[in-house]
Design an enzyme around this catalytic site. Structure first.
Site, PDB file in Angstrom:
ATOM      1  N   CYS A 253       0.439  -1.146   0.419  1.00 18.82           N
ATOM      2  CA  CYS A 253       0.396  -0.001  -0.007  1.00 18.82           C
ATOM      3  C   CYS A 253       0.940   1.101  -0.224  1.00 18.82           C
ATOM      4  O   CYS A 253       0.757   2.361   0.801  1.00 18.82           O
ATOM      5  CB  CYS A 253      -0.931   0.026   1.104  1.00 18.82           C
ATOM      6  SG  CYS A 253      -1.906  -1.737   0.825  1.00 18.82           S
ATOM      7  N   PRO A 256       1.468   7.414  -1.528  1.00 14.14           N
ATOM      8  CA  PRO A 256       1.956   8.515  -2.785  1.00 14.14           C
ATOM      9  C   PRO A 256       3.878   7.825  -3.028  1.00 14.14           C
ATOM     10  O   PRO A 256       4.575   8.608  -3.708  1.00 14.14           O
ATOM     11  CB  PRO A 256       1.554   9.618  -2.437  1.00 14.14           C
ATOM     12  CG  PRO A 256       1.489   9.663  -1.120  1.00 14.14           C
ATOM     13  CD  PRO A 256       0.700   7.910  -0.250  1.00 14.14           C
ATOM     14  N   ASP A 302      -3.056  -6.341  -5.623  1.00 12.57           N
ATOM     15  CA  ASP A 302      -4.243  -6.292  -4.628  1.00 12.57           C
ATOM     16  C   ASP A 302      -3.063  -7.220  -3.073  1.00 12.57           C
ATOM     17  O   ASP A 302      -3.154  -8.528  -3.323  1.00 12.57           O
ATOM     18  CB  ASP A 302      -5.638  -7.065  -4.826  1.00 12.57           C
ATOM     19  CG  ASP A 302      -6.544  -6.795  -3.461  1.00 12.57           C
ATOM     20  OD1 ASP A 302      -6.163  -6.597  -2.342  1.00 12.57           O
ATOM     21  OD2 ASP A 302      -7.817  -6.719  -3.715  1.00 12.57           O
ATOM     22  N   CYS A 374      -2.661   5.080   9.858  1.00 13.15           N
ATOM     23  CA  CYS A 374      -2.920   6.714   9.995  1.00 13.15           C
ATOM     24  C   CYS A 374      -4.292   6.556  10.672  1.00 13.15           C
ATOM     25  O   CYS A 374      -4.835   7.871  10.702  1.00 13.15           O
ATOM     26  CB  CYS A 374      -3.141   7.480   9.066  1.00 13.15           C
ATOM     27  SG  CYS A 374      -4.225   7.230   7.088  1.00 13.15           S
TER      28      CYS A 374
END
Length: 432
Positions: A253, A256, A302, A374
Site C-alpha cells: 500500500c 504516494p 491487491d 494513520c
C-alpha cells in the site's frame, strides 16, 4: 477575472454533496489557476471544512433555514465569506465584496443581496451566535460527527477533546532531508540562505519543522531531490522498519511513495518492491522516486490477493501501511469528517485483518513486519495486533517501547502530540 471563492464553492459542493474526496476534486477545479490562487483555494476549502458545522449553524440562524439544498453552492460561498471574515487577513468590506462577486460568477445574481446581508449580519451578531453555538452538542461545535466523537470518547476518555481540537487545526509542514544528497547541516544552511525559518528535530537529524508552511517551489533544490514533505509521524515508518543493505523489502500500500523513498534513503543495495492496488496512484510513487533519483520495482496489485502478483520469494522486511479510516490525519484531510461513515470502521478492520494475514505469509522466518495506520481507533490498531498475536504462535511482538505488551501492543501517536499527525505502529517478528 477568476473568483477563487466561486471555484471553492464548487469544490465544497463536490465534497459535501457529491461525496468526492477533496484531493481528487481539487486538482481539476484549480488546474488553470496560478500558485497564489491555488494556495488561496486550499486555504478556503480546508478552513471551511474544518469549521463547517459552525458556519452552517450560523447560516441557518441568519437565513432562518431559507436556503434549500439546491442552493448549497450559495451556502458554501457564504461559509467561505464567514471564514475569511474570521481570519482578518483582508479588510471586511473587501472580503464581503469578493464573496458577492463569487455569487455573480456562479450565475446566481438574484442572491447577491442575500449573500451581502447574511455576511454583514454575521459581523454584527458574531458574539451572540458564538454564545448560542457554545450551548450546542460537541459534534456541532467541532464539525465531528456524533459517531466519531463517541468512539474517541470510548478510546480516550481523558484525551478525546484534545484530539478533536488538534483535528481542526492547520497541519504543520515537516521536511525530511534526503541524506543521500547531502547531510542535514548542509541542507539547513540552504534554508537559512533562502530565509526559510525552521526548527531541527531534537532526536532525528534529518527531520525539520518549518516555522511557516510554504510552497515547495520555494524550498531550495526540492525538485532536484533535496528533501521531501512528510509529517514526522509518517517518518517513523522507515526508521522503525530499519532496512539493512542487501535485503528484499516490500512496501505494501505504498502510494504516494514517501515511505518507499525514505526506506531507500536509509539503506544501500536493497531490493524494494512498492505495491499499490491503484495503478493511477502508483504513478505518484514513480514521480516521487524519480524526483529523488531512486529506483524500486513498482507493482500494481491487491495486497489481500498476493497470488496475483507475488513472485514467491519471501521478504526480509515488510511495511504494511494498511488501508484505514485516516482518523489520525483529519487536520490534513478534513473531508474525512464528512465522507467517512461509522460502518466503514468494521469493514476496514476486516480488510486490515485479511491483508495482515496475507503479508505474514510473504515474510521470511526471522523477518520483520511493521504494521502501520494513520488511524487513532483501537479497532484498527491495538485490537488488530492483539488478535493477530493470539492467532499466530509464530508471531512475536518487537516492542518499540518497553511498556508494550501483547495486550497493549504498539505505539499510538495522537494528533498534535509533538506536533505530529495521528499514527499507529506495531512491529512484529516472525519466529524461525
Amino acid at each position: 477575472m477568476i473568483n477563487t471563492r466561486a471555484i471553492c464553492a464548487k469544490i465544497l459542493f463536490a465534497v459535501l454533496d457529491e461525496k468526492q474526496s477533496l484531493s481528487n476534486c481539487f486538482v481539476p477545479f484549480t488546474e488553470n489557476l496560478n500558485a497564489a490562487q491555488k494556495g488561496q483555494c486550499q486555504d478556503f476549502c480546508y478552513g471551511v471544512l474544518r469549521q463547517y458545522a459552525k458556519y452552517n449553524y450560523c447560516i441557518n440562524q441568519l437565513t432562518h433555514s431559507k436556503l434549500k439544498p439546491d442552493l448549497n453552492q450559495v451556502r458554501y460561498l457564504i461559509a467561505i465569506g464567514m471564514y475569511q471574515l474570521d481570519q482578518n487577513r483582508v479588510a471586511d468590506h473587501a472580503a464581503i465584496a469578493e464573496t458577492v462577486e463569487g455569487c455573480r460568477q456562479l450565475k446566481l445574481d438574484k442572491l447577491t443581496g442575500l449573500v451581502n446581508a447574511v455576511l454583514r449580519e454575521y459581523q454584527r451578531e458574531y458574539d451572540t451566535l458564538l454564545e448560542k453555538l457554545n450551548l450546542l452538542p460537541a459534534d456541532v461545535q467541532t464539525s465531528h460527527p456524533a459517531w466519531l466523537s463517541k468512539l474517541l470518547k470510548q478510546a480516550y476518555p481523558k484525551g478525546w477533546k484534545k484530539i478533536i481540537k488538534a483535528n481542526v487545526q492547520q497541519a504543520p509542514m515537516w521536511l525530511r532531508v534526503n541524506v543521500k544528497k547531502q547531510d542535514s547541516e548542509t541542507f539547513q544552511q540552504t534554508l537559512r540562505d533562502a530565509d526559510i525559518s525552521f526548527h531541527p528535530d531534537k532526536n532525528q537529524a534529518a527531520t525539520l519543522l518549518l516555522e511557516q508552511a510554504c510552497a515547495v517551489e520555494k524550498i531550495p533544490g526540492f525538485f532536484e531531490g533535496s528533501c521531501s514533505v512528510q509529517d514526522k509521524a509518517a517518518q517513523q515508518a522507515a526508521l522503525l522498519l530499519a532496512p539493512k543493505a542487501g535485503e528484499k523489502i516490500l512496501d505494501a500500500c505504498a502510494a504516494p511513495g514517501g515511505k518507499s523513498a525514505h526506506i531507500l534513503e536509509l539503506a544501500n543495495d536493497i531490493k524494494l518492491d512498492a505495491l499499490d492496488i491503484d495503478e493511477k496512484r502508483l504513478t505518484r510513487v514513480a514521480d516521487t522516486l524519480n524526483r529523488l533519483q531512486m529506483k524500486a520495482c513498482l507493482i500494481a496489485g491487491d495486497a489481500s490477493k498476493p497470488e496475483n502478483w507475488w513472485d514467491g520469494q519471501q521478504y526480509d522486511r515488510i511495511l504494511l501501511d494498511a488501508p484505514c479510516s485516516a482518523t489520525g490525519v483529519i487536520r490534513r484531510h478534513p473531508d474525512i469528517l464528512y465522507l467517512r461513515r461509522e460502518d466503514d470502521i468494521a469493514q476496514l478492520a476486516e480488510l486490515q485483518k485479511s491483508i495482515l494475514q496475507c503479508m505474514w505469509s510473504l515474510l521470511k522466518p526471522g523477518g520483520t513486519l511493521l504494521y502501520a495506520t494513520c488511524s487513532v481507533l483501537p479497532q484498527e490498531n491495538k485490537q488488530q495486533i492483539t488478535t493477530f498475536l493470539g492467532n499466530h504462535p509464530d508471531a512475536e511482538l518487537m516492542p518499540i517501547f518497553t511498556t508494550e505488551s501483547r495486550d497493549d501492543p504498539g505505539w499510538q501517536i495522537l494528533p498534535g502530540s509533538q506536533n505530529m499527525d495521528g499514527f499507529y505502529y506495531a512491529r512484529l517478528r516472525k519466529k524461525h
